[in-house]
Enzyme design. Sequence first.
Site, PDB file in Angstrom:
ATOM      1  CG  ASP A 154      -1.807   1.138   1.304  1.00  0.00           C
ATOM      2  OD1 ASP A 154      -2.967   0.991   2.056  1.00  0.00           O
ATOM      3  OD2 ASP A 154      -1.747   2.283   0.550  1.00  0.00           O
TER       4      ASP A 154
ATOM      5  CD  GLU B 185      -1.136   1.110   9.362  1.00  0.00           C
ATOM      6  OE1 GLU B 185      -1.004   0.280   8.599  1.00  0.00           O
ATOM      7  OE2 GLU B 185      -1.871   1.047  10.183  1.00  0.00           O
TER       8      GLU B 185
ATOM      9  CD  GLU C   6      -6.384  -4.947  12.792  1.00  0.00           C
ATOM     10  OE1 GLU C   6      -6.368  -5.046  11.671  1.00  0.00           O
ATOM     11  OE2 GLU C   6      -5.051  -4.880  13.218  1.00  0.00           O
TER      12      GLU C   6
ATOM     13  CG  HIS D 251      -4.555  -1.989   3.043  1.00  0.00           C
ATOM     14  ND1 HIS D 251      -3.564  -1.017   3.620  1.00  0.00           N
ATOM     15  CD2 HIS D 251      -4.618  -2.843   4.286  1.00  0.00           C
ATOM     16  CE1 HIS D 251      -3.486  -1.206   5.125  1.00  0.00           C
ATOM     17  NE2 HIS D 251      -4.094  -1.982   5.280  1.00  0.00           N
TER      18      HIS D 251
HETATM   19  N1  LIG Z   1      -4.554  -2.692  11.323  1.00  0.00           N
HETATM   20  C1  LIG Z   1      -3.027  -2.511  11.417  1.00  0.00           C
HETATM   21  N2  LIG Z   1      -2.578  -1.086  11.067  1.00  0.00           N
HETATM   22  N3  LIG Z   1      -2.515  -3.357  11.799  1.00  0.00           N
HETATM   23  C2  LIG Z   1      -1.105  -3.523  12.117  1.00  0.00           C
HETATM   24  C3  LIG Z   1      -0.806  -4.471  13.322  1.00  0.00           C
HETATM   25  C4  LIG Z   1       0.619  -4.721  13.509  1.00  0.00           C
HETATM   26  O1  LIG Z   1       1.042  -4.439  15.003  1.00  0.00           O
HETATM   27  C5  LIG Z   1       1.148  -5.677  15.628  1.00  0.00           C
HETATM   28  N4  LIG Z   1       0.587  -5.209  16.775  1.00  0.00           N
HETATM   29  C6  LIG Z   1      -0.931  -4.963  17.024  1.00  0.00           C
HETATM   30  N5  LIG Z   1      -1.123  -4.876  18.577  1.00  0.00           N
HETATM   31  C7  LIG Z   1      -0.031  -4.838  19.044  1.00  0.00           C
HETATM   32  C8  LIG Z   1       0.456  -4.612  20.449  1.00  0.00           C
HETATM   33  N6  LIG Z   1      -0.375  -4.492  21.433  1.00  0.00           N
HETATM   34  N7  LIG Z   1       1.763  -4.806  20.574  1.00  0.00           N
HETATM   35  C9  LIG Z   1       2.717  -5.139  19.896  1.00  0.00           C
HETATM   36  N8  LIG Z   1       2.218  -5.110  18.432  1.00  0.00           N
HETATM   37  C10 LIG Z   1       1.000  -5.178  17.981  1.00  0.00           C
HETATM   38  C11 LIG Z   1       0.602  -6.667  14.923  1.00  0.00           C
HETATM   39  O2  LIG Z   1       1.105  -7.958  15.262  1.00  0.00           O
HETATM   40  C12 LIG Z   1       0.836  -6.117  13.454  1.00  0.00           C
HETATM   41  O3  LIG Z   1       2.286  -6.230  13.097  1.00  0.00           O
END
Ligand SMILES: N=C(N)NCC[C@H]1O[C@@H](n2cnc3c(N)ncnc32)[C@H](O)[C@@H]1O
Length: 418
Positions: free
Chosen positions: A103, A196, A205, A354
Site C-alpha cells: 500500500d 500504524e 482490531e 488497502h
Molecule cells: N491494522 C493495522 N495497522 N495492523 C497492524 C498491526 C501490527 O501491529 C502489531 N500489533 C498489534 N497490536 C500490538 C500490540 N499491542 N503490541 C505489539 N504489536 C502489536 C501486529 O502484530 C501487526 O504486526
Amino acid sequence: MQTEKVEEEDDAPEEYVALCDFTASGSEQLSFITGDKLLVHNKSSADWWWAELQGVIGYVPASYLRLDGAEEGDDASLEDPWQDDEYFGSYGTLRLHLEMLSDRSRTETYRQVIVSNSASLRDKVVMDLGCGTGIISMFCAQLAKPSMVYAVEASSMAEHTRQLVKQNGCEEVVTVLQGRAEELELPEQVDILVSEWMGNCLLFEFMVESVLLARDRWLRDGGVMWPSSAALALVPCQADSYYTETMAFWERPYGLDFTPLQPLAQQEFFTKPKFSHLIDPEDCLCAPCDVICLNMYTVQVRDLEEMTGEFQFCVEKPGIFHGFTAWFTVQFESLEMGGATVELNTGPNSDPTHWKQTLFMLDRPIQVYAGDSIHGNIVLRRNPVWRRHMTVALHWTINSNTDDSQANISLHYTSIFI
Ligand SMILES: N=C(N)NCC[C@H]1O[C@@H](n2cnc3c(N)ncnc32)[C@H](O)[C@@H]1O
C-alpha cells in the site's frame, strides 16, 4: 473480521444466558441485561439471532450470549476475548505485511512524515508500536538521526524484523522488542510514539487501545503522537452495481424468477458492512462529513466503548440512496511549531489504500432529490465480549420537499451491522 459458520436452524428453541447488557437500537431488536435467560428460536445469521425474552421477540447479538448451562471455561470468548492467538498468528505470516507494504499511499505517507520532520527527530527517542517488518523504524534510522527507536512487535514477525534491521545497517539505532506494547518494559520514556494501528472503519482490531495504553505509560510529557488525530468520515451514496449484483440478480437469473430469495439476500448481504468497497466519487450524493474525531492525546480507552457522531447531509443531486460509505483520515502534526501537518486520507478522492472504504447498505434503496435532508447519527459500540469488534448502528431520517408521493414524510431506518 472473524467469519463464523451459521449454524442450521433448530426446531426446539435453546435457552441462552446473557453475558452482558444489550440496549436495542431499533424496534426489531430485543434489549436484555446480564444474566437474562433468552429463548433462541432462529440463528438466521452468525451475528444476529431471533430470540424471546419474557414473551417479547426480537433480534439479539449472538456474541453477547452463551448457551445456558455451558461451563464458564467452555466459552472461548471469555478465555481469549482479544482472539490474540488468531490475531498475532495472522501477523506472524507475510500475507498481511505484504498487503500493508504494497500500500504505497499508506507507506509513503509515513515516510513523508519522517522526512519532513527529520531535523526535529535528531537525538529523539521513538517507539514504533506494532512495527511489523520494521519499515517505519528503518525510515527513522535511514532518513533521520534519532538516538533510539524501540520497534515493538508482538507477533513472531519480530524475529525476522531483527534480521531486516541488521540487514539494512540500522541495528545501531533500532532495537526490536517482541511483546505486547502495553506489557513490555522499556528502559526509558519516549519522545515520539508512532504507530500504524488503523483498521477497517478506523477502529476494527481495536489496536488503538494498545496505543493509548502505551501512550499513558511510555510517552513523556510533551511527547508527540503520530498519528496525532484521526477521523471517521461518512457520506450517503449510491451503490447501484453492488445492489444489482446482490439483489436485482434474483429477478430473472437464466429466465427464472428467484425473487423469493430476495429477503434472504437482504438479510445476508445488507446486514453486514462491505469492507472491500471502492466507492466512485460520482456515487457520493453530497460532501462527506467527519462523524467521529479522535484526539490521540486526550481520548481514553473507556471512550472507545461507545462513540456517537451526528450528521446532517443535504443531497446535492437526484439519485438512489443505497447506503452510507465510511472511511478514515489520520493527521500527523509537525514536530516544529507551525510546521505543516501531514494527512493520510483513505477516502474516494485520494489515492486508493488497502483499507479501501466500507459500505453500509440500507434495508432498501430510496429515491432522493437535490435539497433532501438526510440527518441522524452513527453509533459505534464496542463488543463487550469480542474486544476487537464493534457494532455500527446508523439511524437516519429523510426530509424531502419534492412533490413526489413520498414527499414530506420522515423515513426512519435503523441498520445494524457487525
Ligand atoms: N491494522 C493495522 N495497522 N495492523 C497492524 C498491526 C501490527 O501491529 C502489531 N500489533 C498489534 N497490536 C500490538 C500490540 N499491542 N503490541 C505489539 N504489536 C502489536 C501486529 O502484530 C501487526 O504486526
